[in-house]
Motif scaffolding. Structure first.
Motif, mmCIF file in Angstrom:
data_model
loop_
_atom_site.group_PDB
_atom_site.id
_atom_site.type_symbol
_atom_site.label_atom_id
_atom_site.label_comp_id
_atom_site.label_asym_id
_atom_site.label_seq_id
_atom_site.Cartn_x
_atom_site.Cartn_y
_atom_site.Cartn_z
ATOM 1 N N UNK A 1 0.818 -1.220 0.000
ATOM 2 C CA UNK A 1 0.000 0.000 0.000
ATOM 3 C C UNK A 1 0.850 1.268 0.000
ATOM 4 N N UNK A 2 1.968 1.233 0.728
ATOM 5 C CA UNK A 2 2.793 2.435 0.859
ATOM 6 C C UNK A 2 3.396 2.870 -0.471
ATOM 7 N N UNK A 3 3.612 1.936 -1.387
ATOM 8 C CA UNK A 3 4.279 2.268 -2.646
ATOM 9 C C UNK A 3 3.536 3.350 -3.421
ATOM 10 N N UNK A 4 2.215 3.322 -3.387
ATOM 11 C CA UNK A 4 1.418 4.302 -4.127
ATOM 12 C C UNK A 4 0.804 5.376 -3.235
ATOM 13 N N UNK B 1 -0.445 9.227 3.238
ATOM 14 C CA UNK B 1 -1.125 10.498 2.960
ATOM 15 C C UNK B 1 -1.213 10.800 1.470
ATOM 16 N N UNK B 2 -0.752 9.889 0.625
ATOM 17 C CA UNK B 2 -0.890 10.055 -0.815
ATOM 18 C C UNK B 2 0.148 10.986 -1.416
ATOM 19 N N UNK C 1 -3.719 8.379 -3.671
ATOM 20 C CA UNK C 1 -4.625 9.132 -2.813
ATOM 21 C C UNK C 1 -4.267 9.005 -1.333
ATOM 22 N N UNK C 2 -4.869 9.867 -0.546
ATOM 23 C CA UNK C 2 -4.717 9.863 0.907
ATOM 24 C C UNK C 2 -5.609 8.759 1.478
ATOM 25 N N UNK C 3 -4.999 7.768 2.131
ATOM 26 C CA UNK C 3 -5.792 6.688 2.734
ATOM 27 C C UNK C 3 -5.613 6.659 4.251
#
Length: 204
Positions: A37-40, A50-51, A65-67
């Motif tokens: 998840x952190x890659x994008x 935070x995107x 995007x900010x997740x």
């Protein structure tokens, strides 16, 4: 005295619930790493999840995007059901279609309990009140409604092979590769040609 006794009786249950919640969050932390998840969603030098990660495409620039659980700029208003739907179907609670740079065609295979664990982990993070840059694609790729037609043609509806002829370790490995790691998004066309005509993905 009565309130004290009630409190004493409730403590073991509350402690057990807290332990269960922490276990779920830690499992989600592991799965978020597995799903990369952190890659994008974590820009270089930026706050975690935070995107703002720029992703180049032939049609323009896509931004992760900010997740974080921020209610305005992140996923703070998402329920677990909302999160699972976005993750596996590529559609936000408002009906906004995600571009397939978000690998929902692979995450479609993700088990609900794993998605719930990732959700619990993300919702435990610090909310970051910062908007990610808007994805900037050229026409007609900036028309999100068109992704619905892309999904009809290219989106997979495959399920992992649970054949009893394969070992549990093999099946676990397939799940990590096909679903969590979404490796097939990058290498499947070279492996079997099933998506050799798939156009380069858009963004989120």
């Amino acid at each position: 005295m009565r309130r004290l006794l009630i409190g004493i009786l409730l403590v073991p249950g509350l402690t057990a619930q807290a332990a269960d919640d922490e276990s779920l969050i830690e499992r989600g932390r592991y799965l978020a790493r597995t799903a990369d998840c952190a890659a994008c969603h974590t820009a270089e030098g930026g706050a975690p999840f935070a995107g703002g990660v720029p992703i180049a495409s032939p049609f323009g620039t896509i931004y992760g995007t900010n997740i974080t659980p921020d209610p305005d700029y992140g996923i703070g208003e998402y329920s677990a059901d909302d999160f699972y739907h976005a993750l596996t179907e590529g559609e936000t609670p408002s009906g906004r279609q995600l571009y397939p740079a978000m690998p929902y065609t692979s995450y479609h295979l993700m088990r609900r309990e794993d998605a719930d664990a990732i959700y619990a982990f993300l919702m435990s993070r610090e909310p970051i009140a910062r908007a990610a840059p808007e994805t900037d694609l050229s026409f007609p790729y900036n028309q999100r409604w068109g992704v619905a037609f892309w999904n009809l043609i290219y989106a997979d509806a495959l399920e992992p092979d649970a054949s009893s002829s394969q070992s549990s370790a093999w099946q676990r490995g397939q799940y990590l590769v096909e679903a969590m790691g979404h490796c097939g998004n990058a290498i499947r066309p070279q492996l079997d040609g099933r998506h050799g005509s798939r156009p380069p993905p858009g963004g989120r």
